[in-house]
Each structure stands twice: as C-alpha cells, then as structure tokens.
Motif scaffolding. Structure first.
Motif, PDB file in Angstrom:
ATOM      1  N   VAL A  30      -0.467   0.116   7.539  1.00 25.66           N
ATOM      2  CA  VAL A  30       0.879   0.685   7.460  1.00 25.66           C
ATOM      3  C   VAL A  30       1.581   0.268   6.177  1.00 25.66           C
ATOM      4  N   ALA A  31       1.327  -0.959   5.740  1.00 24.72           N
ATOM      5  CA  ALA A  31       2.000  -1.452   4.543  1.00 24.72           C
ATOM      6  C   ALA A  31       1.162  -2.549   3.909  1.00 24.72           C
ATOM      7  N   SER A  32       1.415  -2.804   2.649  1.00 28.54           N
ATOM      8  CA  SER A  32       0.740  -3.894   1.953  1.00 28.54           C
ATOM      9  C   SER A  32       1.792  -4.884   1.454  1.00 28.54           C
ATOM     10  N   PRO A  39      12.528  -6.476  11.812  1.00 27.87           N
ATOM     11  CA  PRO A  39      12.623  -5.290  10.948  1.00 27.87           C
ATOM     12  C   PRO A  39      13.407  -5.559   9.669  1.00 27.87           C
ATOM     13  N   PHE A  40      14.496  -6.300   9.778  1.00 23.68           N
ATOM     14  CA  PHE A  40      15.297  -6.623   8.593  1.00 23.68           C
ATOM     15  C   PHE A  40      14.487  -7.430   7.588  1.00 23.68           C
ATOM     16  N   LEU A  41      13.770  -8.449   8.087  1.00 27.12           N
ATOM     17  CA  LEU A  41      13.009  -9.316   7.195  1.00 27.12           C
ATOM     18  C   LEU A  41      11.832  -8.583   6.561  1.00 27.12           C
ATOM     19  N   ILE A  42      11.180  -7.729   7.338  1.00 29.37           N
ATOM     20  CA  ILE A  42      10.071  -6.941   6.787  1.00 29.37           C
ATOM     21  C   ILE A  42      10.580  -6.009   5.689  1.00 29.37           C
ATOM     22  N   ALA A  43      11.741  -5.393   5.920  1.00 30.13           N
ATOM     23  CA  ALA A  43      12.321  -4.497   4.919  1.00 30.13           C
ATOM     24  C   ALA A  43      12.728  -5.246   3.664  1.00 30.13           C
ATOM     25  N   GLU A  44      13.119  -6.518   3.804  1.00 29.75           N
ATOM     26  CA  GLU A  44      13.461  -7.321   2.643  1.00 29.75           C
ATOM     27  C   GLU A  44      12.244  -7.537   1.749  1.00 29.75           C
ATOM     28  N   MET A  45      11.065  -7.582   2.363  1.00 35.51           N
ATOM     29  CA  MET A  45       9.836  -7.824   1.611  1.00 35.51           C
ATOM     30  C   MET A  45       9.135  -6.541   1.190  1.00 35.51           C
ATOM     31  N   ASN A  46       9.417  -5.447   1.880  1.00 38.55           N
ATOM     32  CA  ASN A  46       8.833  -4.157   1.517  1.00 38.55           C
ATOM     33  C   ASN A  46       9.902  -3.082   1.726  1.00 38.55           C
ATOM     34  N   PRO A  47      10.528  -2.621   0.651  1.00 37.25           N
ATOM     35  CA  PRO A  47      11.654  -1.679   0.744  1.00 37.25           C
ATOM     36  C   PRO A  47      11.328  -0.359   1.434  1.00 37.25           C
ATOM     37  N   VAL A  48      10.039  -0.053   1.625  1.00 35.01           N
ATOM     38  CA  VAL A  48       9.682   1.205   2.265  1.00 35.01           C
ATOM     39  C   VAL A  48      10.221   1.279   3.684  1.00 35.01           C
ATOM     40  N   PHE A  49      10.545   0.106   4.272  1.00 38.71           N
ATOM     41  CA  PHE A  49      11.045   0.071   5.646  1.00 38.71           C
ATOM     42  C   PHE A  49      12.572   0.032   5.727  1.00 38.71           C
ATOM     43  N   LYS A  50      13.252   0.068   4.596  1.00 41.78           N
ATOM     44  CA  LYS A  50      14.711  -0.072   4.568  1.00 41.78           C
ATOM     45  C   LYS A  50      15.412   0.946   5.469  1.00 41.78           C
TER      46      LYS A  50
END
Length: 328
Positions: A163-165, A270-281
């Motif tokens: 899903v993401a790298s 979700p917030f922390l994942i988005a901080e590390m990969n903007p695709v989830f913002k």
C-alpha cells in the motif's frame, strides 16, 4: 468533583473524552490555536511530540525479565493479531483504492483504517479482564502488547501489503523512542517505574491534540460505519486469537477474546502515518473518526463477550471434570 472516576466509567474515556473535546474546539473554533499561540497552540497541535514522549515511556514499562509462560502467551497474542491485521490489509489492498472508498455507505473505509483498527490491543482493558476471568499468567501477558503501540507495525503492514513505502530512516524514527525507553527501563527499575507513571498521564494530552484535527461532522457521518468496523474488528481478530490461545497458549480462549479490542492509541495511527507519508493526508479525518468509533465499540463489547465466553468455558470444564469423576 469526581471527574476522573466518571471518565473511568466511560469505555476508553481517558482517551476518547479529550479527543471529543479537541474535536469540539476544532469544529467551532478552528483557528483557536493559531489565535492564542504559545503553549496553548502547542497543546492543540502537538500530537507528534506528545506521542513521542508517550512511546518512550511505554517502552520503559516492558520488562525483559518475564517468565517463559508469560512471554509465550503475550507473544502468541501479539503475533497472531499482527498477522491477522496484515492478512486483512493484504486482501483490502487488492480491492480498495489507495485513498479509500470515496462514495456510498462505506465512504472512508481504507486499508489504512482496517490495519490501524485491527493491529493494536487495548492492553489496560485486557489486563483488567484477565484479572477477573483469567490466570496470573494471562493477566501478565499484556507485557508485550505495548510493542503494538505506535505506528511501526502499521507501517510494516502497509509496506508489506504494497500500500505504501517508507524510508528506513522513518522506520527507525518511529521505533527509536520506544527502544530507548525499553533499554533504560530494563537497566534501572527506578527509571522504569518513574517513566511508567507518565503513560496514563500523557493519554488525554495527545488525545486532545488529535481531536484538534477532527471536524465533528466527520464523526457524525461515519458513526454507523464505525460501529460496524468495531464489530468487525472483534470478529475478524477474535476468532484467530481464541484459537491461538487454546491451541498455542494453553488457555481456554478467554484471553483471546479479551485481546480482540482496539487500543485507544490506534486513533492516532492515521495521523502519524500521514505525517510520514503525505499520500495518506486526505484520509486522516475520516480514518481517525472511524478508528475512534471502533475503539468505543470494542471497549464496550469485548468485556461483555469475555465474561460470556469465560462463563461458557468454565461450564464446559466443570462438565468435563464431572464426567471424569463419574467414570472413576
């Protein structure tokens, strides 16, 4: 006023009530932090640093000197729940778009939501249930559940599901505070106790900051779906956990159903994942609301189901014992 006592009566109240208050502030006064500035703005927007300290203190609570039985039980539950969340993410990645469902009843459901809600157990809830319905070894088995806390396992699940790298440095950054806390807590018992006392204290602070990024209209729109998500978490993770507890952990399945909840900290993932990969913002608001609702649902249902399961399991054990006695 017995505010703390009242919060404790609400499932996940120490996490969810401050989150709701933060969401109220953001919904009606979205620029309050910027307007007030300074420390108030820091508390309203400081999810990452507050969680960083929380992960450090959480790591310090884990004792390396645990008995083999405890490590076996806790390790079994952690591994099985993580594998289950990974399989769900792997399947979801083939059917769901990267940014989640965008229309219809299932709007907001994504691989991120499913992974975040399923791979973290409410360790406090588990420990309290096992004190009532399990053995001392079952109760102590939450010793490794803290490993599930934080975004690391979700990052691994999302990465291995395609899903993401994430860059290696981000993995290191996600786990380093936890590792440092773990090392210090095992080098010095006094430090473990000192940092461990901060774990529950920090929960309402990062919950409030997390709520500061949520609009209440999102919670309203995802309410029913979030309830179904919570039920799904219990079913999908509970069945393999029950089987693992019975056939690997040597229990009667009670510990398995008690471990099928979603941890309050999962709402921050979700917030922390988005901080590390903007695709989830774009998913943060709806994903946080869905996971938070799932936390509430599992916190309410898991104790009820655990009590029923324990009663049924003990009745079966008494029946088997009576049959053996009659044969003798």
């Amino acid at each position: 006023m017995k505010i703390k006592q009242r919060l404790d009566k609400i499932p996940g109240g120490l996490m969810l009530v401050p989150l709701f208050i933060g969401a109220l502030v953001n919904t009606f006064y979205p620029h309050a932090g910027a307007y007030l500035g300074s420390f108030t703005n820091g508390i309203l927007t400081g999810t990452v640093p507050i969680l960083g300290v929380w992960f450090f203190c959480m790591g310090a609570t884990i004792q390396l000197r645990a008995s083999g039985v405890v490590l076996k039980k806790s390790g079994t539950l952690v591994v099985v729940k993580t594998i289950t969340a990974w399989l769900v993410a792997l399947i979801a990645a083939h059917f769901l778009p990267l940014d989640g469902v965008q229309s219809g009843f299932f709007t907001g459901i994504s691989t991120l939501v499913l992974a975040a809600s399923m791979n973290m157990t409410n360790g406090g809830l588990y420990a309290s249930l096992m004190q009532q319905y399990g053995s001392k070894e079952d109760s102590a088995a939450f010793v490794l559940m803290s490993i599930e806390s934080g975004p690391l396992l979700t990052m691994i699940i999302l990465g291995s599901a395609g899903v993401a790298s994430f860059e290696p440095r981000l993995f290191l950054g996600a786990v380093l505070p936890f590792i440092l806390g773990f090392i210090l807590g095992n080098l010095d018992d006094e430090l473990r106790e000192f940092f461990g006392r901060a774990v529950p204290t920090l929960i309402p602070f990062f919950a409030f900051a997390l709520g500061g990024a949520i609009d209440l209209s999102v919670i309203r729109d995802t309410g029913l779906l979030g309830i179904l998500l919570g039920v799904g978490v219990i079913i999908v993770t509970g069945i393999p956990l029950i089987l693992a507890d019975k056939f690997i952990g040597g229990g009667d399945g009670t510990a398995g159903i008690a471990a099928s909840s979603s941890a309050g900290a999962a709402a921050a993932t979700p917030f922390l994942i988005a901080e590390m990969n903007p695709v989830f913002k774009s998913q943060v608001a709806s994903a946080t609301a869905l996971v938070a609702t799932a936390v509430i649902v599992t916190s309410v249902l898991v104790p009820i189901l655990t009590a029923l399961w324990a009663k049924w399991a003990r009745r079966g054990q008494h029946g088997a014992h009576a049959a053996v006695v009659s044969l003798d």
